[in-house]
Scaffold this motif. Structure first.
Motif, PDB file in Angstrom:
ATOM      1  N   LEU A 183     -15.201   2.250 -12.902  1.00 46.53           N
ATOM      2  CA  LEU A 183     -14.046   2.477 -13.848  1.00 46.53           C
ATOM      3  C   LEU A 183     -12.855   2.011 -13.197  1.00 46.53           C
ATOM      4  O   LEU A 183     -12.145   1.308 -13.929  1.00 46.53           O
ATOM      5  CB  LEU A 183     -14.019   3.851 -13.964  1.00 46.53           C
ATOM      6  N   ARG A 184     -12.438   2.082 -11.808  1.00 45.97           N
ATOM      7  CA  ARG A 184     -11.170   1.713 -11.461  1.00 45.97           C
ATOM      8  C   ARG A 184     -11.097   0.202 -11.170  1.00 45.97           C
ATOM      9  O   ARG A 184      -9.939  -0.172 -11.311  1.00 45.97           O
ATOM     10  CB  ARG A 184     -10.928   2.396  -9.942  1.00 45.97           C
ATOM     11  N   ARG A 185     -12.084  -0.481 -11.146  1.00 42.52           N
ATOM     12  CA  ARG A 185     -11.917  -1.957 -11.157  1.00 42.52           C
ATOM     13  C   ARG A 185     -12.012  -2.648 -12.210  1.00 42.52           C
ATOM     14  O   ARG A 185     -11.998  -3.956 -12.271  1.00 42.52           O
ATOM     15  CB  ARG A 185     -12.893  -2.284  -9.966  1.00 42.52           C
ATOM     16  N   HIS A 226     -12.935   9.608   0.487  1.00 45.73           N
ATOM     17  CA  HIS A 226     -12.560   9.609   1.757  1.00 45.73           C
ATOM     18  C   HIS A 226     -11.158  10.578   1.825  1.00 45.73           C
ATOM     19  O   HIS A 226     -11.006  11.167   2.884  1.00 45.73           O
ATOM     20  CB  HIS A 226     -11.843   8.193   2.346  1.00 45.73           C
ATOM     21  N   ALA A 227     -10.460  10.400   0.974  1.00 49.95           N
ATOM     22  CA  ALA A 227      -9.282  11.327   1.055  1.00 49.95           C
ATOM     23  C   ALA A 227      -9.336  12.866   1.134  1.00 49.95           C
ATOM     24  O   ALA A 227      -8.828  13.432   1.736  1.00 49.95           O
ATOM     25  CB  ALA A 227      -8.306  11.125  -0.501  1.00 49.95           C
ATOM     26  N   SER A 230     -10.093  13.267   4.569  1.00 51.80           N
ATOM     27  CA  SER A 230      -8.995  13.261   5.514  1.00 51.80           C
ATOM     28  C   SER A 230      -7.951  14.312   5.194  1.00 51.80           C
ATOM     29  O   SER A 230      -6.996  14.474   6.014  1.00 51.80           O
ATOM     30  CB  SER A 230      -8.418  11.949   5.539  1.00 51.80           C
ATOM     31  N   SER A 231      -7.999  14.902   4.169  1.00 57.47           N
ATOM     32  CA  SER A 231      -6.869  15.978   3.894  1.00 57.47           C
ATOM     33  C   SER A 231      -7.226  17.101   4.250  1.00 57.47           C
ATOM     34  O   SER A 231      -6.060  18.108   4.801  1.00 57.47           O
ATOM     35  CB  SER A 231      -7.254  16.266   2.162  1.00 57.47           C
ATOM     36  N   LEU A 233      -7.329  19.301   8.024  1.00 57.62           N
ATOM     37  CA  LEU A 233      -6.790  19.105   9.443  1.00 57.62           C
ATOM     38  C   LEU A 233      -7.841  19.679  10.449  1.00 57.62           C
ATOM     39  O   LEU A 233      -7.852  19.558  11.534  1.00 57.62           O
ATOM     40  CB  LEU A 233      -5.576  19.639   9.440  1.00 57.62           C
ATOM     41  N   THR A 304     -15.858   8.072   7.022  1.00 54.39           N
ATOM     42  CA  THR A 304     -14.216   8.247   7.121  1.00 54.39           C
ATOM     43  C   THR A 304     -14.042   7.940   8.609  1.00 54.39           C
ATOM     44  O   THR A 304     -12.782   7.372   8.934  1.00 54.39           O
ATOM     45  CB  THR A 304     -13.786   9.572   6.732  1.00 54.39           C
ATOM     46  N   TYR A 305     -14.642   8.540   9.402  1.00 53.93           N
ATOM     47  CA  TYR A 305     -14.320   8.061  10.989  1.00 53.93           C
ATOM     48  C   TYR A 305     -15.342   7.258  11.632  1.00 53.93           C
ATOM     49  O   TYR A 305     -14.892   6.068  11.989  1.00 53.93           O
ATOM     50  CB  TYR A 305     -14.008   9.406  11.600  1.00 53.93           C
TER      51      TYR A 305
ATOM     52  N   PHE B  55      -0.010   9.923  -1.592  1.00 56.03           N
ATOM     53  CA  PHE B  55      -1.024   8.653  -1.985  1.00 56.03           C
ATOM     54  C   PHE B  55      -0.312   7.480  -2.230  1.00 56.03           C
ATOM     55  O   PHE B  55       0.791   7.470  -2.789  1.00 56.03           O
ATOM     56  CB  PHE B  55      -2.055   9.011  -3.161  1.00 56.03           C
ATOM     57  N   GLN B 145      -5.236  13.734  -7.091  1.00 54.94           N
ATOM     58  CA  GLN B 145      -6.508  13.241  -7.133  1.00 54.94           C
ATOM     59  C   GLN B 145      -6.933  12.911  -8.519  1.00 54.94           C
ATOM     60  O   GLN B 145      -7.823  11.601  -8.532  1.00 54.94           O
ATOM     61  CB  GLN B 145      -7.529  13.970  -6.420  1.00 54.94           C
ATOM     62  N   GLU B 148      -5.935   9.451  -9.628  1.00 55.14           N
ATOM     63  CA  GLU B 148      -6.532   8.155  -8.776  1.00 55.14           C
ATOM     64  C   GLU B 148      -7.032   7.082  -9.747  1.00 55.14           C
ATOM     65  O   GLU B 148      -6.589   6.095  -9.902  1.00 55.14           O
ATOM     66  CB  GLU B 148      -7.437   8.560  -7.670  1.00 55.14           C
ATOM     67  N   LEU B 152      -5.589   3.536 -11.178  1.00 54.45           N
ATOM     68  CA  LEU B 152      -6.085   2.183 -10.529  1.00 54.45           C
ATOM     69  C   LEU B 152      -6.672   1.456 -11.925  1.00 54.45           C
ATOM     70  O   LEU B 152      -6.580   0.088 -11.748  1.00 54.45           O
ATOM     71  CB  LEU B 152      -7.388   2.570  -9.733  1.00 54.45           C
ATOM     72  N   CYS B 408      -6.855  -2.970  -6.018  1.00 56.86           N
ATOM     73  CA  CYS B 408      -5.923  -1.802  -5.763  1.00 56.86           C
ATOM     74  C   CYS B 408      -6.763  -0.625  -5.251  1.00 56.86           C
ATOM     75  O   CYS B 408      -7.887  -0.203  -5.882  1.00 56.86           O
ATOM     76  CB  CYS B 408      -5.222  -1.609  -6.894  1.00 56.86           C
ATOM     77  N   VAL B 409      -6.194  -0.080  -4.254  1.00 57.54           N
ATOM     78  CA  VAL B 409      -6.624   1.179  -3.674  1.00 57.54           C
ATOM     79  C   VAL B 409      -5.534   2.431  -3.751  1.00 57.54           C
ATOM     80  O   VAL B 409      -4.505   1.969  -4.058  1.00 57.54           O
ATOM     81  CB  VAL B 409      -7.455   1.301  -2.437  1.00 57.54           C
ATOM     82  N   LEU B 412      -4.986   8.376   0.678  1.00 58.83           N
ATOM     83  CA  LEU B 412      -3.977   9.540   1.150  1.00 58.83           C
ATOM     84  C   LEU B 412      -3.233   9.154   2.334  1.00 58.83           C
ATOM     85  O   LEU B 412      -4.022   8.871   3.413  1.00 58.83           O
ATOM     86  CB  LEU B 412      -4.851  10.811   1.235  1.00 58.83           C
ATOM     87  N   ILE B 415      -0.277  14.618   4.151  1.00 61.15           N
ATOM     88  CA  ILE B 415      -0.624  15.937   3.466  1.00 61.15           C
ATOM     89  C   ILE B 415       0.058  17.104   4.265  1.00 61.15           C
ATOM     90  O   ILE B 415      -0.052  17.344   5.463  1.00 61.15           O
ATOM     91  CB  ILE B 415      -2.152  16.357   3.530  1.00 61.15           C
ATOM     92  N   GLN B 418       1.984  16.112   6.903  1.00 58.42           N
ATOM     93  CA  GLN B 418       1.188  15.617   8.250  1.00 58.42           C
ATOM     94  C   GLN B 418       0.512  14.220   7.891  1.00 58.42           C
ATOM     95  O   GLN B 418      -0.121  14.230   7.063  1.00 58.42           O
ATOM     96  CB  GLN B 418      -0.060  16.478   8.446  1.00 58.42           C
ATOM     97  N   ARG B 420      -1.989  11.200   7.423  1.00 56.13           N
ATOM     98  CA  ARG B 420      -3.188  10.942   7.358  1.00 56.13           C
ATOM     99  C   ARG B 420      -3.645   9.397   7.318  1.00 56.13           C
ATOM    100  O   ARG B 420      -3.010   8.948   7.050  1.00 56.13           O
ATOM    101  CB  ARG B 420      -4.013  11.835   6.367  1.00 56.13           C
ATOM    102  N   ILE B 421      -4.898   9.262   7.751  1.00 51.83           N
ATOM    103  CA  ILE B 421      -5.224   7.760   8.145  1.00 51.83           C
ATOM    104  C   ILE B 421      -6.777   7.863   7.669  1.00 51.83           C
ATOM    105  O   ILE B 421      -7.560   8.805   7.949  1.00 51.83           O
ATOM    106  CB  ILE B 421      -5.131   7.293   9.630  1.00 51.83           C
ATOM    107  N   LYS B 422      -7.234   6.779   7.220  1.00 55.23           N
ATOM    108  CA  LYS B 422      -8.588   6.425   6.850  1.00 55.23           C
ATOM    109  C   LYS B 422      -9.094   5.310   7.792  1.00 55.23           C
ATOM    110  O   LYS B 422      -8.369   4.134   7.684  1.00 55.23           O
ATOM    111  CB  LYS B 422      -8.626   6.016   5.533  1.00 55.23           C
TER     112      LYS B 422
END
Lengths: 498, 498
Positions: A183-185, A226-227, A230-231, A233, A304-305, B55, B145, B148, B152, B408-409, B412, B415, B418, B420-422
């Motif tokens: 859907l997003r693309r 992924h969000a 990463s949301s 902590l 994600t990591y 985001f 969310q 999103e 997109l 396009c992406v 996040l 939050i 803080q 945040r990274i992917k």
């Protein structure tokens, strides 16, 4: 389910009850090229607008360098013509767009519907081939011209993406689970909705698209991104740690501790020793939270990591804790990296867990892969060897990236019983005149051999009679065929009772 | 005009009056991936759903191997969030899709709108570059969310096709007339409507799509197709042969004879002698009929039979007859063959007519070309030399055939304050954490030099102060820049008054 309804012929008129409007409310009689109206006016001025015309809708070449196309979009075409009627405000807009046209023309436009039009078509979802009309549309020339652009717009992309989905199914194989995630693309919201619908028609199992699920009854799937991972902590964010067991017989007051204990056990397990160190705690918190929300359908995105050093061990800790409470985790999703390698390593890890802790079936936990997959990458994965059970496919499927358009055309082949042709220096662009009948000939084993076209009034091919046919793929080749079964390809879909 | 309205900032909230709904009624809060809802539930279960999240919406690489992208789709995103509210039947559907979720969650969903969400964005229609967010969306994590996928879906294709149109404009040059003809080959009806809208934003002059013309105020163009030409059998089909002169002062009772006389004169003209023989009479009948219907805007498709031997001479006969009656013919369209050669030969023919018969300006009669045109073919035509005034572009423009998706992406980046990274093994996929401010720095001549990002609380770049920037295209290169003007790129579009 709308798609299935059509295959059963339910949308044919005469089945009783009104035909619903097109799924997309933007599909109106104005969704056409201006020249259809300027031609309609010129026909009307010349008194030719009621001339009985026959148009063929067909394509010249199968997409993706392939040998077949799957026909999609018929139901929406029938919905369109069944509800074809100009609104007053649409007529008013046309007056401004064509200011020199006489009033009588707009009165004529206001009066028309498609009751004089006949549509013959191959059933939606059929395999179809170049040059053989998917649809034959007959009616007053001015009205049928107005249908050209919307019909092409409804059939071209629908058939393209259905074909693309079918090709993905062929390369992935029957047992794999295919999920449409595009859907997003997609090329706009309706591109997304159509992609979901026609991917399902082409052999996919489910979509991520909620609206398409609702509209067409397609199963919908999805867990987290992924969000979500990463949301979080850390584990101290989880306030409500309690989880009741699957059968309701007991309650774990601190599921977080249960997960942590399992992570330690996995870390200490002899068969897994040293394969990973400390896992990411925000990821563990996210997985644990997700499991608390969906203990019956826990599926975790593990990249994600770091897949093998964090994602998979964290998943297993949560899955084993769930197992203690009587729940069976669904699996993991890989969205980056070397999918063949990572799926194999993950499978080994799952099998080691099954063996180490005696959790029967854990080795078979589902592995879903996504990330820019397409026919070629799935084929490459197959050749390389992999342990993926489900493929999530987006961009390349829904945009038909390998070939973004199918060139269906809509050509006049007869008017007032006179055959018409469009010539061209490009031989493939010359149209085949006359109203046609089309047949699929089947051989002894019940497999289709070839599709052939005849003139409307020529005799139909007969079972057991030798027929000289042109080879379906090699233009210059001829072959004798003795059909064991003859199927007329085009059926009347509108008005249906004629 | 909706597109222009946005550029003027009219769709920002706070401008008074309700923001209209999305153009496509299918754009609803259900037009999203299921995982947005399963995440929302997990956030809600964990009591995290109101956590304040930021985001970034951005892309990683400009499409078509190019160095720029034009941002499209913002207005539709704002329309979407301004009207974001679940209907009862949508909630009921979600209950069936997520049967294990608690009632309280669906009550929460029923209660939400986007009043707590802030959207900062670069103005629609701007040139934009990789990694710099086109939009920054801040709000409760569960709500943002849910935005999103629709964001997109609304931005990806819109920006892609706007960029494609802008590239076609660059290669065609400013004086050429660019017409979008893609509806029939677009990826579904909404793909067609979006293509028309965003091609216009990207620099096209008009569309063939009537619905898009009506929705967005885009000029619409179109005359007739090959079917119109082949639908005529001969001149005797034309019953009403009279045509009043342009100023109404006299009437030609037999315009057909006037056309026939001109055709003989052209055939006999010394400068044109022998260049063609007998022209196709059904084509001549179609052109004459079309001219009788549209004497003020006669444009003929000349390649149904043979461009130089039939189409162009027939056109000229009708155009000269119209000229006698005070009308100026618009021109011809070529839809097949060697467009460079045919346009040059046609131009010569037109000039010979002008000279031979003293019709001032006839040599400049418009030549439109269509038939699978794209950036490359227009560039090739330019290099070869041609006489085309207008290009009609369809399939390659609207499907963005050269690259059917923009990636396009929506990531996040923060939050509860803080960062945040992917992470990813693929360096280009690592997200850039923190809420950002983005600036475009301009040099002495008023041209933009570079876009830079800073953290939300870092000092902004100052005019006249030297700044060390990364080179926009070469990752490893650094450059000192002294801006003469600093523009903050992202403006608040929602809620607008904050």
């Amino acid at each position: 389910m709308a798609a299935a309804a059509l295959a059963n012929g339910d949308v044919r008129a005469g089945g009783g009850g009104a035909v619903p409007r097109p799924t997309n409310p933007m599909v109106t009689p104005l969704l056409t090229d201006l020249y259809q109206f300027s031609m309609a006016y010129a026909y009307w001025k010349a008194g030719k607008h009621l001339d009985r015309a026959v148009f063929d809708l067909y394509f010249r070449k199968s997409p993706f360098a392939g040998e077949f196309t799957v026909f999609g979009g018929l139901e929406e075409c029938i919905r369109f013509i069944a509800n074809f009627k100009f609104k007053e405000e649409e007529i008013n807009f046309l007056r401004t767009a064509l200011p020199t046209c006489e009033d009588g023309f707009f009165e004529y436009l206001s009066s028309i519907d498609c009751s004089d039009v006949e549509v013959y078509a191959i059933p939606e979802g059929s395999a179809v081939f170049p040059k053989v009309p998917l649809m034959i549309i007959e009616g007053p020339v001015a009205v049928v011209q107005l249908l050209e652009t919307p019909f092409l717009s409804l059939v071209n992309y629908a058939s393209l993406v259905t074909t693309n989905a079918a090709r993905h199914r062929l390369v992935a194989g029957k047992p794999k689970n295919l999920l449409e995630f595009g859907l997003r693309r997609a090329q706009g919201p309706d591109g997304g909705i159509s992609a979901s619908r026609y991917s399902y028609m082409g052999g996919f199992d489910a979509t991520s698209n909620v609206a398409a699920g609702r509209l067409f009854g397609i199963p919908i799937r999805g867990t987290h991104s992924h969000a979500f991972v990463s949301s979080f902590l850390g584990l101290d964010e989880i306030i409500d740690k309690a989880l009741s067991s699957s059968d309701g017989s007991n309650k774990c007051e601190n599921f977080v501790s249960l997960v942590q204990n399992w992570l330690v056990k996995i870390q200490d397990a002899s068969s897994l020793r040293g394969s990973f160190g400390e896992t990411n705690q925000s990821e563990l918190a996210a997985f644990t939270s997700y499991a608390l929300a969906f203990p019956n359908s826990f599926l975790a995105l593990v990249d994600t990591y770091d897949v093998m050093r964090s994602g998979v061990p964290n998943f297993c800790a949560v899955a084993l804790a769930l197992n203690d409470m009587g729940y069976k985790a669904v699996g993991i999703r890989l969205d980056s990296g070397d999918l063949a390698y990572l799926s194999i390593e993950t499978r080994k890890f799952f099998c080691a867990i099954e063996k180490e802790f005696g959790v029967v079936g854990f080795g078979k936990t589902n592995i879903t892969a996504s990330n820019d997959l397409n026919e070629e990458t799935i084929d490459a994965l197959n050749k390389q060897g992999h342990e993926v059970d489900s493929f999530g496919i987006g961009t390349y499927l829904v945009t038909c990236y390998a070939q973004a358009a199918l060139g269906c055309v809509f050509k006049l082949v007869e008017i007032n019983k006179q055959p018409r042709i469009k010539l061209s220096e490009d031989v493939t662009k010359v149209s085949i005149p006359c109203k046609k009948r089309c047949y699929r000939l089947y051989g002894k084993e019940g497999y289709p051999l070839v599709d052939i076209m005849t003139g409307q009034d020529e005799p139909s091919p007969k079972v057991g009679e030798r027929i000289l046919c042109r080879h379906p793929f090699i233009e210059s080749k001829r072959a004798h065929v003795v059909p064991q079964h003859v199927e007329e390809l085009l059926k009347c879909y509108w008005p249906g009772n004629s």
